[in-house]
Scaffold this motif. Structure first.
Motif, PDB file in Angstrom:
ATOM      1  N   GLY A  74       0.820  -1.203   0.000  1.00 43.77           N
ATOM      2  CA  GLY A  74       0.000   0.000   0.000  1.00 43.77           C
ATOM      3  C   GLY A  74       0.856   1.256   0.000  1.00 43.77           C
ATOM      4  O   GLY A  74       2.074   1.196   0.137  1.00 43.77           O
ATOM      5  N   ARG A 116     -12.081  -3.874   0.865  1.00 44.42           N
ATOM      6  CA  ARG A 116     -11.588  -2.553   1.246  1.00 44.42           C
ATOM      7  C   ARG A 116     -12.619  -1.839   2.100  1.00 44.42           C
ATOM      8  O   ARG A 116     -13.811  -2.121   2.022  1.00 44.42           O
ATOM      9  CB  ARG A 116     -11.235  -1.714   0.020  1.00 44.42           C
ATOM     10  CG  ARG A 116     -12.424  -1.341  -0.856  1.00 44.42           C
ATOM     11  CD  ARG A 116     -11.941  -0.649  -2.132  1.00 44.42           C
ATOM     12  NE  ARG A 116     -13.047  -0.250  -2.993  1.00 44.42           N
ATOM     13  CZ  ARG A 116     -12.897   0.250  -4.222  1.00 44.42           C
ATOM     14  NH1 ARG A 116     -11.677   0.412  -4.733  1.00 44.42           N
ATOM     15  NH2 ARG A 116     -13.949   0.587  -4.931  1.00 44.42           N
ATOM     16  N   VAL A 132      -8.575   1.312   3.271  1.00 45.42           N
ATOM     17  CA  VAL A 132      -7.725   0.253   3.797  1.00 45.42           C
ATOM     18  C   VAL A 132      -8.126  -1.035   3.074  1.00 45.42           C
ATOM     19  O   VAL A 132      -9.306  -1.387   3.034  1.00 45.42           O
ATOM     20  CB  VAL A 132      -7.895   0.081   5.316  1.00 45.42           C
ATOM     21  CG1 VAL A 132      -7.046  -1.082   5.812  1.00 45.42           C
ATOM     22  CG2 VAL A 132      -7.517   1.368   6.043  1.00 45.42           C
ATOM     23  N   TYR A 133      -7.134  -1.685   2.496  1.00 43.15           N
ATOM     24  CA  TYR A 133      -7.375  -2.913   1.747  1.00 43.15           C
ATOM     25  C   TYR A 133      -6.995  -4.125   2.594  1.00 43.15           C
ATOM     26  O   TYR A 133      -5.902  -4.171   3.164  1.00 43.15           O
ATOM     27  CB  TYR A 133      -6.569  -2.901   0.449  1.00 43.15           C
ATOM     28  CG  TYR A 133      -7.204  -2.024  -0.602  1.00 43.15           C
ATOM     29  CD1 TYR A 133      -7.206  -0.641  -0.469  1.00 43.15           C
ATOM     30  CD2 TYR A 133      -7.832  -2.577  -1.711  1.00 43.15           C
ATOM     31  CE1 TYR A 133      -7.807   0.169  -1.421  1.00 43.15           C
ATOM     32  CE2 TYR A 133      -8.434  -1.770  -2.670  1.00 43.15           C
ATOM     33  CZ  TYR A 133      -8.422  -0.400  -2.521  1.00 43.15           C
ATOM     34  OH  TYR A 133      -9.018   0.403  -3.462  1.00 43.15           O
ATOM     35  N   TYR A 134      -7.918  -5.080   2.656  1.00 43.58           N
ATOM     36  CA  TYR A 134      -7.742  -6.262   3.488  1.00 43.58           C
ATOM     37  C   TYR A 134      -7.666  -7.513   2.613  1.00 43.58           C
ATOM     38  O   TYR A 134      -8.498  -7.708   1.721  1.00 43.58           O
ATOM     39  CB  TYR A 134      -8.906  -6.424   4.449  1.00 43.58           C
ATOM     40  CG  TYR A 134      -9.022  -5.330   5.472  1.00 43.58           C
ATOM     41  CD1 TYR A 134      -9.791  -4.198   5.228  1.00 43.58           C
ATOM     42  CD2 TYR A 134      -8.371  -5.431   6.703  1.00 43.58           C
ATOM     43  CE1 TYR A 134      -9.902  -3.185   6.156  1.00 43.58           C
ATOM     44  CE2 TYR A 134      -8.482  -4.413   7.647  1.00 43.58           C
ATOM     45  CZ  TYR A 134      -9.239  -3.309   7.372  1.00 43.58           C
ATOM     46  OH  TYR A 134      -9.347  -2.303   8.307  1.00 43.58           O
ATOM     47  N   GLY A 154      -4.647  -5.422   7.088  1.00 39.03           N
ATOM     48  CA  GLY A 154      -4.979  -4.290   6.222  1.00 39.03           C
ATOM     49  C   GLY A 154      -3.776  -3.457   5.843  1.00 39.03           C
ATOM     50  O   GLY A 154      -2.792  -3.373   6.582  1.00 39.03           O
ATOM     51  N   THR A 155      -3.863  -2.831   4.674  1.00 42.94           N
ATOM     52  CA  THR A 155      -2.835  -1.911   4.213  1.00 42.94           C
ATOM     53  C   THR A 155      -3.517  -0.701   3.581  1.00 42.94           C
ATOM     54  O   THR A 155      -4.490  -0.845   2.844  1.00 42.94           O
ATOM     55  CB  THR A 155      -1.873  -2.596   3.213  1.00 42.94           C
ATOM     56  OG1 THR A 155      -0.805  -1.712   2.881  1.00 42.94           O
ATOM     57  CG2 THR A 155      -2.579  -3.024   1.936  1.00 42.94           C
ATOM     58  N   GLN A 156      -3.009   0.479   3.887  1.00 40.08           N
ATOM     59  CA  GLN A 156      -3.645   1.713   3.442  1.00 40.08           C
ATOM     60  C   GLN A 156      -3.260   2.040   2.012  1.00 40.08           C
ATOM     61  O   GLN A 156      -2.079   2.018   1.647  1.00 40.08           O
ATOM     62  CB  GLN A 156      -3.228   2.876   4.342  1.00 40.08           C
ATOM     63  CG  GLN A 156      -3.777   4.231   3.931  1.00 40.08           C
ATOM     64  CD  GLN A 156      -5.266   4.354   4.149  1.00 40.08           C
ATOM     65  OE1 GLN A 156      -5.789   3.983   5.201  1.00 40.08           O
ATOM     66  NE2 GLN A 156      -5.983   4.882   3.148  1.00 40.08           N
TER      67      GLN A 156
END
Length: 121
Positions: free
Chosen positions: A9, A38, A93-95, A114-116
């Motif tokens: 991310g 997300r 935020v992607y999970y 999660g990553t932003q």
């Protein structure tokens, strides 16, 4: 117990690209269906994409079709989300997620942290 760790991310300008990765451990990755969800601020978590255990079937939310591509490398226990032509509304935020059956309605058994992803206009 399956552990999922996302990476990749960051901040990108509109029209740019990012590739997210999700490394899995603690389970038999090759039998798991994998997906990405997300969650934007103030909104519910939503389905983005999913891929079957073999990689033979993929599923996408309508808003990302033609821009995002989900793929997997079972030798590396990793699933990817290639995101092109990014838009500010993709900011979230992607999970990473894992389950037994891939599809638009993807029942999730395991979540990553999660990553932003932030897309500037």
């Amino acid at each position: 117990q399956v552990q999922l760790v996302e990476s990749g991310g960051g901040l990108v300008q509109a029209g740019g690209s990012l590739r997210l990765s999700c490394a899995a451990s603690g389970g038999t990755f090759r039998w798991l269906s994998m997906g990405w969800f997300r969650q934007a601020p103030g909104k519910e978590r939503e389905f983005v994409a999913a891929i079957s255990w073999s990689g033979g079937s993929t599923y996408y939310q309508d808003s990302v079709k033609g821009r995002f591509t989900i793929s997997r490398d079972n030798a590396k226990n990793t699933v990817y989300l290639q995101m092109n032509s990014l838009k500010p509304e993709d900011t979230a935020v992607y999970y990473c997620a894992a389950g037994n059956v891939a599809g638009i309605n993807f029942p999730v058994n395991y979540w990553g942290q999660g990553t932003q992803v932030t897309v500037s206009s």
